[in-house]
Motif scaffolding. Structure first.
Motif, PDB file in Angstrom:
ATOM      1  N   LYS A   1      35.409 -26.663 -40.415  1.00 13.82           N
ATOM      2  CA  LYS A   1      35.625 -28.115 -40.381  1.00 13.82           C
ATOM      3  C   LYS A   1      37.103 -28.459 -40.194  1.00 13.82           C
ATOM      4  CE  LYS A   1      32.882 -28.824 -44.210  1.00 13.82           C
ATOM      5  NZ  LYS A   1      33.933 -28.230 -44.915  1.00 13.82           N
ATOM      6  N   SER A   2      37.956 -27.826 -41.011  1.00  8.58           N
ATOM      7  CA  SER A   2      39.387 -28.132 -40.899  1.00  8.58           C
ATOM      8  C   SER A   2      39.911 -27.759 -39.508  1.00  8.58           C
ATOM      9  CB  SER A   2      40.186 -27.359 -41.951  1.00  8.58           C
ATOM     10  OG  SER A   2      39.659 -27.582 -43.226  1.00  8.58           O
ATOM     11  N   SER A   3      39.478 -26.615 -39.021  1.00  7.66           N
ATOM     12  CA  SER A   3      39.941 -26.166 -37.701  1.00  7.66           C
ATOM     13  C   SER A   3      39.506 -27.140 -36.609  1.00  7.66           C
ATOM     14  CB  SER A   3      39.360 -24.785 -37.366  1.00  7.66           C
ATOM     15  OG  SER A   3      39.685 -23.863 -38.367  1.00  7.66           O
ATOM     16  N   LEU A   4      38.315 -27.686 -36.755  1.00  7.14           N
ATOM     17  CA  LEU A   4      37.825 -28.639 -35.752  1.00  7.14           C
ATOM     18  C   LEU A   4      38.667 -29.915 -35.764  1.00  7.14           C
ATOM     19  CD1 LEU A   4      34.379 -29.513 -34.567  1.00  7.14           C
ATOM     20  CD2 LEU A   4      35.594 -31.337 -35.711  1.00  7.14           C
TER      21      LEU A   4
ATOM     22  N   PRO B   1      36.731 -19.292 -48.567  1.00  3.65           N
ATOM     23  CA  PRO B   1      35.719 -20.350 -48.475  1.00  3.65           C
ATOM     24  C   PRO B   1      35.703 -21.260 -49.700  1.00  3.65           C
ATOM     25  CG  PRO B   1      34.697 -18.153 -48.438  1.00  3.65           C
ATOM     26  CD  PRO B   1      36.147 -17.972 -48.725  1.00  3.65           C
ATOM     27  N   GLY B   2      35.259 -22.488 -49.494  1.00  4.36           N
ATOM     28  CA  GLY B   2      35.030 -23.374 -50.631  1.00  4.36           C
ATOM     29  C   GLY B   2      36.254 -24.129 -51.108  1.00  4.36           C
ATOM     30  N   LYS B   3      37.295 -24.082 -50.323  1.00  2.06           N
ATOM     31  CA  LYS B   3      38.552 -24.708 -50.733  1.00  2.06           C
ATOM     32  C   LYS B   3      38.449 -26.229 -50.803  1.00  2.06           C
ATOM     33  CE  LYS B   3      41.061 -24.324 -47.208  1.00  2.06           C
ATOM     34  NZ  LYS B   3      40.700 -25.636 -46.652  1.00  2.06           N
ATOM     35  N   THR B   4      37.685 -26.799 -49.892  1.00  2.00           N
ATOM     36  CA  THR B   4      37.635 -28.256 -49.820  1.00  2.00           C
ATOM     37  C   THR B   4      36.689 -28.786 -50.890  1.00  2.00           C
ATOM     38  OG1 THR B   4      37.840 -27.931 -47.467  1.00  2.00           O
ATOM     39  CG2 THR B   4      37.376 -30.156 -48.193  1.00  2.00           C
ATOM     40  N   GLN B   5      37.201 -29.369 -51.917  1.00  3.48           N
ATOM     41  CA  GLN B   5      36.354 -29.814 -53.019  1.00  3.48           C
ATOM     42  C   GLN B   5      36.359 -31.327 -53.211  1.00  3.48           C
ATOM     43  OE1 GLN B   5      34.199 -27.938 -55.019  1.00  3.48           O
ATOM     44  NE2 GLN B   5      34.554 -26.465 -53.399  1.00  3.48           N
TER      45      GLN B   5
ATOM     46  N   MET C   1      32.199 -20.882 -31.041  1.00  4.28           N
ATOM     47  CA  MET C   1      31.543 -20.429 -29.811  1.00  4.28           C
ATOM     48  C   MET C   1      32.293 -19.263 -29.157  1.00  4.28           C
ATOM     49  SD  MET C   1      30.143 -22.498 -26.588  1.00  4.28           S
ATOM     50  CE  MET C   1      31.497 -23.560 -26.198  1.00  4.28           C
ATOM     51  N   ASP C   2      33.631 -19.254 -29.297  1.00 10.12           N
ATOM     52  CA  ASP C   2      34.411 -18.185 -28.649  1.00 10.12           C
ATOM     53  C   ASP C   2      34.053 -16.806 -29.177  1.00 10.12           C
ATOM     54  OD1 ASP C   2      36.813 -17.579 -30.859  1.00 10.12           O
ATOM     55  OD2 ASP C   2      36.022 -19.612 -30.923  1.00 10.12           O
ATOM     56  N   LYS C   3      33.423 -16.774 -30.367  1.00 10.34           N
ATOM     57  CA  LYS C   3      33.073 -15.469 -30.945  1.00 10.34           C
ATOM     58  C   LYS C   3      31.787 -14.884 -30.355  1.00 10.34           C
ATOM     59  CE  LYS C   3      35.619 -15.692 -35.220  1.00 10.34           C
ATOM     60  NZ  LYS C   3      35.731 -15.002 -36.496  1.00 10.34           N
TER      61      LYS C   3
ATOM     62  N   SER D   1      34.478 -24.729 -29.800  1.00 17.47           N
ATOM     63  CA  SER D   1      35.386 -23.668 -30.252  1.00 17.47           C
ATOM     64  C   SER D   1      36.739 -24.269 -30.575  1.00 17.47           C
ATOM     65  CB  SER D   1      35.560 -22.600 -29.163  1.00 17.47           C
ATOM     66  OG  SER D   1      36.701 -21.809 -29.465  1.00 17.47           O
ATOM     67  N   SER D   2      37.129 -24.155 -31.824  1.00 18.75           N
ATOM     68  CA  SER D   2      38.456 -24.640 -32.207  1.00 18.75           C
ATOM     69  C   SER D   2      39.534 -23.725 -31.644  1.00 18.75           C
ATOM     70  CB  SER D   2      38.582 -24.689 -33.733  1.00 18.75           C
ATOM     71  OG  SER D   2      37.664 -25.603 -34.248  1.00 18.75           O
ATOM     72  N   GLU D   3      39.161 -22.489 -31.438  1.00 20.21           N
ATOM     73  CA  GLU D   3      40.111 -21.508 -30.921  1.00 20.21           C
ATOM     74  C   GLU D   3      40.481 -21.844 -29.477  1.00 20.21           C
ATOM     75  OE1 GLU D   3      40.978 -19.228 -33.091  1.00 20.21           O
ATOM     76  OE2 GLU D   3      42.268 -18.020 -31.783  1.00 20.21           O
TER      77      GLU D   3
HETATM   78  N1  GTP Z   1      37.455 -17.653 -33.642  1.00 17.87           N
HETATM   79  C1  GTP Z   1      37.303 -18.820 -34.265  1.00 17.87           C
HETATM   80  N2  GTP Z   1      37.609 -18.931 -35.570  1.00 17.87           N
HETATM   81  C2  GTP Z   1      37.433 -20.134 -36.175  1.00 17.87           C
HETATM   82  C3  GTP Z   1      36.946 -21.266 -35.467  1.00 17.87           C
HETATM   83  N3  GTP Z   1      36.865 -22.292 -36.340  1.00 17.87           N
HETATM   84  C4  GTP Z   1      37.289 -21.828 -37.533  1.00 17.87           C
HETATM   85  N4  GTP Z   1      37.633 -20.525 -37.454  1.00 17.87           N
HETATM   86  C5  GTP Z   1      38.133 -19.671 -38.548  1.00 17.87           C
HETATM   87  O1  GTP Z   1      37.185 -19.715 -39.623  1.00 17.87           O
HETATM   88  C6  GTP Z   1      37.841 -19.758 -40.886  1.00 17.87           C
HETATM   89  C7  GTP Z   1      37.408 -21.007 -41.656  1.00 17.87           C
HETATM   90  O2  GTP Z   1      37.846 -22.159 -40.957  1.00 17.87           O
HETATM   91  P1  GTP Z   1      38.171 -23.535 -41.696  1.00 17.87           P
HETATM   92  O3  GTP Z   1      38.492 -24.513 -40.623  1.00 17.87           O
HETATM   93  O4  GTP Z   1      39.156 -23.341 -42.798  1.00 17.87           O
HETATM   94  O5  GTP Z   1      36.744 -23.850 -42.347  1.00 17.87           O
HETATM   95  P2  GTP Z   1      36.303 -25.046 -43.325  1.00 17.87           P
HETATM   96  O6  GTP Z   1      34.925 -25.374 -42.935  1.00 17.87           O
HETATM   97  O7  GTP Z   1      37.320 -26.147 -43.297  1.00 17.87           O
HETATM   98  O8  GTP Z   1      36.309 -24.296 -44.721  1.00 17.87           O
HETATM   99  P3  GTP Z   1      36.217 -24.911 -46.204  1.00 17.87           P
HETATM  100  O9  GTP Z   1      37.538 -25.547 -46.453  1.00 17.87           O
HETATM  101  O10 GTP Z   1      35.966 -23.700 -47.014  1.00 17.87           O
HETATM  102  O11 GTP Z   1      35.067 -25.877 -46.249  1.00 17.87           O
HETATM  103  C8  GTP Z   1      39.338 -19.729 -40.586  1.00 17.87           C
HETATM  104  O12 GTP Z   1      39.777 -18.383 -40.679  1.00 17.87           O
HETATM  105  C9  GTP Z   1      39.421 -20.226 -39.139  1.00 17.87           C
HETATM  106  O13 GTP Z   1      40.547 -19.720 -38.447  1.00 17.87           O
HETATM  107  C10 GTP Z   1      36.641 -21.120 -34.062  1.00 17.87           C
HETATM  108  O14 GTP Z   1      36.201 -22.040 -33.357  1.00 17.87           O
HETATM  109  N5  GTP Z   1      36.855 -19.875 -33.521  1.00 17.87           N
END
Ligand code: GTP
Length: 220
Positions: A36-39, A56-60, A144-146, A175-177
């Motif tokens: 989510k954060s990456s997006l 995981p689980g940081k966002t509370q 998706m890039d994975k 893909s956030s990447e």
């Molecule tokens: N290759 C790849 N890695 C990703 C992508 N999106 C997220 N990640 C990785 O996945 C992990 C979790 O991503 P976050 O964006 O922190 O996930 P989150 O959903 O905000 O996590 P919480 O805060 O735990 O809810 C990180 O190591 C990111 O770099 C993506 O599109 N491609």
């Protein structure tokens, strides 16, 4: 949409802390670590406005990010994180439910699922619940890039089938990447938020980040 200002507003732990300026809100829900954060960072072309981590689980809390003077992204606590106690999970469930059912400013829920895996039981329950209540919804399949290009169509089919999505339902592989799916998702967001300023999203150089932040802790 051209994003030239993005600002972390608050980690809200109580409804009284939600913004009261009436701007449209776009919620992000999904399992912990789904991306989510990456997006958010990718959508606004920032490296780290929204905090990402390998833990995981940081966002509370409900984390509010203001985009331009146009809308808020509301980052939900990730569901399905085993180390959170039952009581905590229940409390967050209640808070999410109340927000989703009663928040007038909510214009769209982005439910995020990991494209690598079949949706979990919780993903399915969440999806059913959102649809049952008729909430405006887009399912976003992340990371998706994975997946090798040749296998992407198969993964998309598995996810759509598991969630029972039909042809008219909104679904965006992302893909956030690599930025895949970004324009399509912005298009859906701006339509739901009723923002008419269509323009390509600019690079980071163009972008102003407001440094002043307020957290729930500051309030206490
Ligand atoms: N290759 C790849 N890695 C990703 C992508 N999106 C997220 N990640 C990785 O996945 C992990 C979790 O991503 P976050 O964006 O922190 O996930 P989150 O959903 O905000 O996590 P919480 O805060 O735990 O809810 C990180 O190591 C990111 O770099 C993506 O599109 N491609």
């Amino acid at each position: 949409m051209k994003v030239n200002q993005s600002e972390f507003i608050i980690s809200a732990v109580r409804p009284e802390q939600y913004p009261d300026d009436g701007l449209p809100e776009i919620a992000l829900a999904g399992r912990s670590n789904v991306g989510k954060s990456s997006l958010i960072n990718r959508l606004i072309s920032r490296k780290n406005l929204a905090r990402t981590s390998a833990t995981p689980g940081k966002t509370q809390q409900l984390n509010y990010y203001k985009i331009n003077q146009d809308l808020y992204f509301v980052d939900f606590p990730g569901y399905g994180y085993a180390k959170v106690s039952k009581e905590q999970r229940f409390a967050w469930g209640k808070m999410m439910e109340k927000y989703l059912l009663q928040r007038d400013e909510l214009k769209l829920v982005m439910q995020m699922v990991d494209m690598r895996h079949e949706p979990s039981k919780e993903d399915k329950m969440m999806n059913e619940w959102l649809r049952h209540h008729g909430l405006p919804l887009v399912v976003v399949a992340t990371k998706m890039d994975k997946i090798p290009k040749t296998r992407r169509a198969k993964h998309i089919k598995v996810i759509k089938e598991a969630l029972g999505l039909r042809s008219g339902d909104l679904f965006v592989p992302f893909s956030s990447e690599e930025g895949l799916g970004k324009e399509e998702l912005w298009d859906i967001i701006t339509r739901h938020a009723r923002i008419d300023k269509y323009a390509p999203v600019e690079d980071e150089a163009d972008h102003e980040t407001v440094e002043t932040v307020q957290t729930a802790e500051d309030d206490n």
